[in-house]
Each structure stands twice: as structure tokens, then as C-alpha cells.
Design a protein around this motif. Sequence first.
Motif, PDB file in Angstrom:
ATOM      1  N   CYS A 454       0.841  -1.197   0.000  1.00  0.00           N
ATOM      2  CA  CYS A 454       0.000   0.000   0.000  1.00  0.00           C
ATOM      3  C   CYS A 454       0.877   1.249   0.000  1.00  0.00           C
ATOM      4  N   CYS A 457      -0.359   3.291   3.543  1.00  0.00           N
ATOM      5  CA  CYS A 457      -0.010   2.853   4.897  1.00  0.00           C
ATOM      6  C   CYS A 457       1.186   1.907   4.915  1.00  0.00           C
ATOM      7  N   CYS A 496      -6.287  -1.210  -0.682  1.00  0.00           N
ATOM      8  CA  CYS A 496      -5.722  -1.651   0.593  1.00  0.00           C
ATOM      9  C   CYS A 496      -6.834  -1.967   1.591  1.00  0.00           C
ATOM     10  N   CYS A 499      -6.492   0.537   4.831  1.00  0.00           N
ATOM     11  CA  CYS A 499      -6.759   1.976   4.809  1.00  0.00           C
ATOM     12  C   CYS A 499      -7.491   2.421   3.553  1.00  0.00           C
ATOM     13  N   GLY A 501      -6.256   2.651   0.653  1.00  0.00           N
ATOM     14  CA  GLY A 501      -5.332   3.292  -0.286  1.00  0.00           C
ATOM     15  C   GLY A 501      -5.018   2.398  -1.483  1.00  0.00           C
TER      16      GLY A 501
HETATM   17 ZN   LIG Z   1      -3.082   0.973   3.279  1.00  0.00          ZN
END
Ligand SMILES: [Zn+2]
Length: 1024
Positions: A454, A457, A496, A499, A501
Amino acid sequence: MQRGQREKWKKARALIENSDRETVGFIEGPPTMNGEPHIGHIRGRVIKDIFYRMESLKGRKVFFRAGWDTQGLPVELEAERELGITGNKYQVLNQVGEDTLVKKCKELVHKYNESWVKADTVLGMMFNYDLAYWTYKDEYIEKEWDILRTANAKGLLYEDYRVVAYCPSCQTSLSNSEVALGYKEVIDPSLFYKVKLIDQDSYLIVWTTMPFTIVTDEAVAVNPDEIYKKLKVGNEIWFVGSTSLESFVKVTGIEYVILGELKGTELDGKRYMPPLLEEVPGQKNMFNDGAAHKVFAEQFVDVTTGSGIVHLSPANGEEDFEVGKKRNLPVFNPIDDQVRFTEQAGKYRGLFVRDADDIIAEDLKRKGLLVKYGKIKHSYPTCWRSGHKLIYMARKEYFYDIGQIGESALSEASKVEYYYEQPKNRFLDIIREKKPWCISRERVWGTPLPVWVCKNCGKRIYLFSRREIVDNAKSLPDGQNFELHKPWIDRIIIKCPYCGGDAYREPFVLDTWHNSGAAPYASLKNEEYNKIIPAEFLTEAIDQTRGWAYTLLIEGVLFNGKSPYRSFLFTGHVVDEKGEKMSKSKGNVVYANEILSKYPADLIRLYLMWKASPIDTLNFDIKEMTGRPYQILNTLNNLHTYYSINAKYDNYKWSEENRGEISEKEKWILSELDELFKSYMELYEKRKMNEMVRVLDRFLIEEVSQKYVPIIRNELWDDTPEMSARRNGIYWTLGKLLRSLDILLHPIAPYLTDSLFEQVFDAKESIIIHGFEEIDVRLVDVALVNKYSFIWNIISLSNSARMKAKLKRRWPLNTMLIYSEKNVDKSYLELIKQLSNVKEVKLVNALNELPIEVKISLRRGELGRAFKREASDVEKTIQSMQNKELVYQIVKNGQVNAGKYIIPAGLFDIFYIPREGYELAADKNLVVVLSLERDEKLVNEGYVRDVARRVQYARKERGYNPTDIIESADLYVEDKELYDALFNKEDVLGSLTRVKKITTHFGNPNTNGFLKMDLDDKVIYIKI
Ligand SMILES: [Zn+2]
Ligand SMILES: [Zn+2]
């Protein structure tokens, strides 16, 4: 003919595959599809095929599928060459596109595969190609990922640094073999600098050719055994190695006084001030932590170059990395993918590392730490592709933690059968190393590592199947059925789960050894895997101890705690006839398709097995191949012809029941057959293929062709009806022997044996289906075997006596005298007479009844060693004894009783000397004497036999079968003696040669149509 046999084999295989026979596991060690198959490959393939055919003959069903190793660097490099990618790989790939490269790789793989399948076909391999596995195919890749999934679940998959050779221009790491391609003489810096010890006012003088590595400096290393001189240079104290002191002084031109010396070990553990402490924040951090900057005494330090002191940068050297790991150093790695210093390198950030060299030298000078900054010419690896100097640098890679599973791997490997000790030990030693396995590679053509990171994160996301990737994808630019390769898989962005992302794939592919190591699981359906793994037998070349055998074992143990094979035969390499390694550059490679187009596959197969034990290196010599191995196949073929012509003459058709009248001779040879069968199978179970061929060769040529056939030949000539039961007995036996030999030799020479089986015995199916059952006649009669072995011993002595006397075997002689320690059964005498071609055989009871002298001499040296001080006394006692008495005791008892002494026979040499007119040969307690006297009658008889042989030859030349009866023949001789010998013997000659009427003429025929032949110094003309 060959195609016909192959059709039969295909049918046989299908029949076996659809049967409910007991199943045997086998996995093909997949050859890499990056080149043409050669003779070394053939050797391994023949052993595999023998396994298939032997097990099938035993009534079992072998999983025998081909497999192809398709990915990896060599294929990728060749594809690059074909696409004209020669410069900077990074840029050109952007222009050409990874998809074009991948397409080219597949093309190449299939091109080479055609060659392999072609060679396999001619070689007679029984592989199933329809069910072959290909390591690049999506279904294989997904199953291979299951192994990664298991490793990850068990906590065995981890990320760590690994120092690789990296090309800054291509922005890719290079394999060891690529590095080896690009060594060049280059100019590099040669920097001597000072490193101040913390607890004292003195300096170590360090030497490096890569000043930029001082940025990643973490330790200084000395050699523990070297003496380091303590020098006073100006107002300072320096330490320099004594071995290189002279050259150091020459290069630097310093003035010095020696104050003392100390050993390398005494410096171990001392701390020093990092030279770029102020310039590089990472250095400051490490120094403040106390984690680095110590002196290590290490054996690897070369004392003959520089100053005998080096520094260690775990991020920039393989050895440095290893020592650093051992000494618990962190890895300080402030270098990015473009080989530029990062933020952590402080003053040098943003610089291409090599460009920092001069600046660093300047900085050292400013800080008073520079001793000498010069240049050096040395051999250093450059990129074979772009020509740039390579940089060794630590890269994050993915590893298997072998330490955790090492013990179970070792215990599993210990249970495996290896057949030979030496490769076993070698293999177990490699497993004991428990080295971490770096499974990631920076390449294009390979199984992608299914790990995403990711951007937001930094967490890792593992997706071990297409389903999981699809379910977690933010976008699927190539749809759900995208190919599981770069570049397609890299276009997918994963969401992700931690998070939300964007996550991008780690750009690695897997080590190709991981591909093939996954084969047992990845190439089979789960139910097949459960059924046949662990495989009963695998075999590959000896270098696979570090290769396939290893990765198979590790992946098996990692996956389910088990070795995927029960036995593994490591085989030797094939070199040329002079023992030199075959290589393209030497031009001595024997390519499979070439040799298979010139010589019969059976001959090549037989030769490779005959020549050497599977484990040994094999010197491939074509001349040798056409010698004895050819003779084996040829003899088998000739015996079939002999059998079939004779049997046809009597309208005999072989069947198990049609046994005719079996005599002692048949019982004897069938006993020998049983012995052969037993030892052949035992040798196979031990994978001693060379000895299998040896015992079969001996039986075929010595027992059947040179013994059995000669002793039944006369009976076959007798074509009277009263003898037909006897003749059938011989046909049955000969048929049995040949059928058995066909079956036994089939796995090694499948074409010839199957075609003989078909032509001579009307077999409709391949021998593979036929099986071993009929060979086991259970007729072993030990007494009979002993009796015949005694007779053969006499015949062989008689032959060697003839050889000494230069008397041909077909010349009849009057008398043979035999002295034997053993009682000779009178019933042997007829056979002995016939086989040794003598009129009369006499047995004598004592040596002195033979027309020979016996001389005895004492081995004095050995007597001395055996009897020491008593030796002369023993000798005196012996001298007092009668020669005759000595001989008697030696022959009878194997020792001499002389007074209080017992003297073993080995201390005497016995010589038998024939009297005038005799020749002899002896073996232990058996003496055979021939009377050499040949009267006119015997000589003439000899001539008749000699001429008969030439008539036989003439018959053959004219195309007659041995059983054909010929109306008439004419002989012309110019020699009076020969003419007299033949005159009035035409009847005998005729019956020996199956010619109804033979006429002998004196003189020269003076017309065409006669065969002219030599007979010693005489000439004979024959017309049939
Ligand atoms: Zn992430
Ligand atoms: Zn390059």
C-alpha cells in the motif's frame, strides 16, 4: 519400423493408463526450454524411460508425464537479443514493451520444445506429452502460489536485504552468470585513508577502491593472523599490515619509523570514529547507538593488497553483508533504485553514488584523514548489456526462512534412497547449511510474486489466487482473465484492506527453481497428488543436489512436512571421449537430434547404460559405441535369425506348451537364465544399469551364443523324423531364451526387442504389455550349473592349449588327458570330446601319469616373511622332500606338511612343462594336456572342416538360408596336398554343408562365377 513400434507403445501406454494396475509416482525434472537437447540430457532421459518400462513390465502403472521449465533469465536474455535489446534495458523495455518481450519468450520456449519432443520421440521416450506441465501456464502459476500461501501462513516468508550486483543503467540486478560475462580491466580510485581509534591516539590505514562506500561504512576489518606495524609518521601513530608495508610506502611515499607491532587479533573489538560522521546523519545515528564502527579480525581480509586493512559496508558488498550479519550489524542502505544517495546520506543525497567518490576524497582531505588518492587498474564486473560498472548493493528481497524447517528437511532427506553414498552425503551437507532461500528476482519473464504494498499505509497485501486479486482489485484494465504475468498483473491496482489506499505489486518474479520445485503439487490435480506423492523414483544430474532435488524437498517440507520423493538417483555428466567438458565454444557438444539421426536410438541407449555406472562421469566415444554395444544388439539379432530359419524349416511354432524333448543341456541353460533374471532384477532395484547390461551381455554372448548354440548345432542338423521331438525341445528352449532376452533388454533397447518379438514370435502388442512372468521358469539346478561350469572350464583350458600350439579349434586332435582333483563323471566325456574336437579323452588319477614335468620353486621372500627366524630350517626340510611328494601335497591338500611345519601352497610356484609333442593349460587343480600329433587322417579331416567353412560362407554370399539344401557345388584347388585331402571326402563335405553333390577338381577353373578364397597359404575356388 520405428514408427510402427511407437504406435504400439502409444497403445500400450493408453491401455496401462486406463487399467487398474498399482500406481507408481514419478515427476519429470523439467528441462529448461532455452536450448537444444544434448547427449547429457539423453543419458538422464534413458534412465527415466528404463524406469517406466521396467515398472510397466512388473505390472505397474507409472505416472509418466513430460514437464517443461519455461521461465527465467536465459530465455529472457535470448528474447532480448532477438528483439535487439542490447543497450539500457530499462529504457528499451519501455519502448519495446514487456508484453512484446513476454510474447517472444513464449515463442522461444515453444521453438526449443519442438526440438526436445523430436529428440524424445526418436529416442523412444514413453512420456505422455498431452498431459505435460508447463511452468508458465496460468493454472500452474496459481498452484505454485499455493505453496507461497502456505509459507506465508507458517511465517516462513519474509523480506530482507540481499546484496546483488546491480546495473545502474539497466536498473536491474544481474545473476552470477551475467556478472561473469562482463569482467573488464577498468580504472578505479585507489584511496588510502585514516580511521582514528577511539581509546588511543592512533590511526588504522584503510584502503578502498570505492570511496562512495565510506558513506555506508560500518566496520573496519583486519586479518587475525597478520602482523600490523606500528609506524610513527610525522606526529601520528599509524597501523599498516606488514605484508603490504613495502608497496604501501612506495605508493604513498611516506617517511616513517617503526615503533612496534601487534597481531590482528589484538585489534579486534576496538572502536573507531566513522570518517564521515558529520556529513552523513545515518552514520551519526549508528555511532550514537553504538551499533557499528568496530574493528573485526576476519580471515577473509587479503593482506597482500592495499594496507592489509579494509572497511565493511554491508549495504555495498556481499562479504561485508555476511560478516555484518554474523556480527549483528544493521544494514544502512541510503541508496535508491537509480543508485542515488537518499536523504539519509546527508551531504551526498541525490548524487549517483559513483559521482560521490571525488567529493568524499575532498572531504577526507579537508578533515585531515586522507593518506593518498590515486588510481588503480583492475578487473571489475561491468554490465554485459550496457557496459556500465556494476554496483554491489543491498536490495530488499523475499526469502524463505529455511532455518525454521531445516531440521525436518534434513530428517525427511535422510529417509530418501539415493542408491549411491557419495551424492547422498553431498546432498545432506547442502541441506545442513540451512541457508535462507531468496525466492525473488528482478526480471520480467517469470511467475509474479503476488504481493502488493500500500502506497498509503505501507502494509503488505498477499493475494495468492486470481480470485483474490479480482476481488480486491480497484481496477482490472485487462478484465478478469488477465494473464498471470508481467506486465498485465502490474496494471492492476489493489484496494488496501487496511486503509483503502492504492496498493501496487512488488515488481519481483519468483526464482525459476521455485517453479520447478513446485512441480509435484503444481503439475498434478489434488487427488493425483495425494495418490502418487511421495513419488517412488526421481532422477536428475548430480548438479541438481543444489538445484531441483533441493527445491523439491524444501517446498515439499514447507508445504506439508514431507519429502515429495522416496528415492532420487543423481547421475553423472557426459563429457567427450578425451574427458573434456562439452561446450559450445569448444565445438564438442554432441546434440541429441544430430546423433539420433546418425545412429540407432537403441545403440545410443544401450551404450550410455553400458559404458559407466549412472553416478559416474561418462566419456562419450562414438567408436566405442559401435564396438561391444553394437555386438550385443547384433548377436541378439543374429540369434533370432538363426532360431527363426531353423524353426521355420521344421514348421515349429513357439508356444509355452510346445516343449518337445528337453535334455540336460536345455535344463542347464534354462538354469542359467533363471540366475540371470534374478541378478538382473536385483541390479535394477539398485539402479546399477551398467551391471545390468554386463550380466545380460555375458549371458547372451558367452552362454547362449558361444556355449548353448554350439552344443545343440549338430542335433539341429540332424533332420530325421526320429529326432524331431529333440529338435522341438531345442526350438522351444532357444525361443524361450530369446523371448526372455527380448523382454529383459526391452527397457534399454526398446525398438529392436519389440520388432524381433513381433517378427519372430508374432507378437501383436509391445513387450511392455507382455510383462516378466514367462521368464521365471524356476529351473535352477545347482548341480547342473556346477557340472557345466566344470566342463566349460576344461574346454577353455583346451582352447588355450590349442592357442599356444597354434592349432585351430576345428582341427581335430587325437587325445586329451585330464587330471582333475575332483572326480570327473564319465558322462561328461562325450560332451567334452565334442566341444574340444578330440577323438579321445582320458582321465588320469595322478599328475605323474601325465606326459609333463612338474617344477616347483619356493617363494623365498614370502617364506622369510612367514617363518622369520625358522625360515632356513623350513627351507632345509623342504629340500629334503621329494618333488613328487611336494606336488602331491600342494595339489591335494593346498599345503605341505613338512615335519613340524605346515607350509601353505601360496609359498610355492608350480610350473607344468609339457613333454615334446604335447601342450597343456592348467587352472588350480585341473590340468588339461593335448597331444599335438596329427597324422594324415587328422590333417585331412581338418582340411575338410576348413573347406566346409568356406562353402558355408559361399552359400551365405549366394543368399542361401542355412536350412536350404543345395543341388551341387564345384571346388577347384591348385594344391596337391589339399586336393588329396578332399578327394573322396565329398560326401562328408556335402553333409556338413547341406549340398547334395560336391565335385572336387584339380587346378584353376579359369572362368567367372567362382568365389576365390584363401585357406592358410593355399587357394580354393568355389562355385555353388
Ligand atoms: Zn493501506
Ligand atoms: Zn546495464
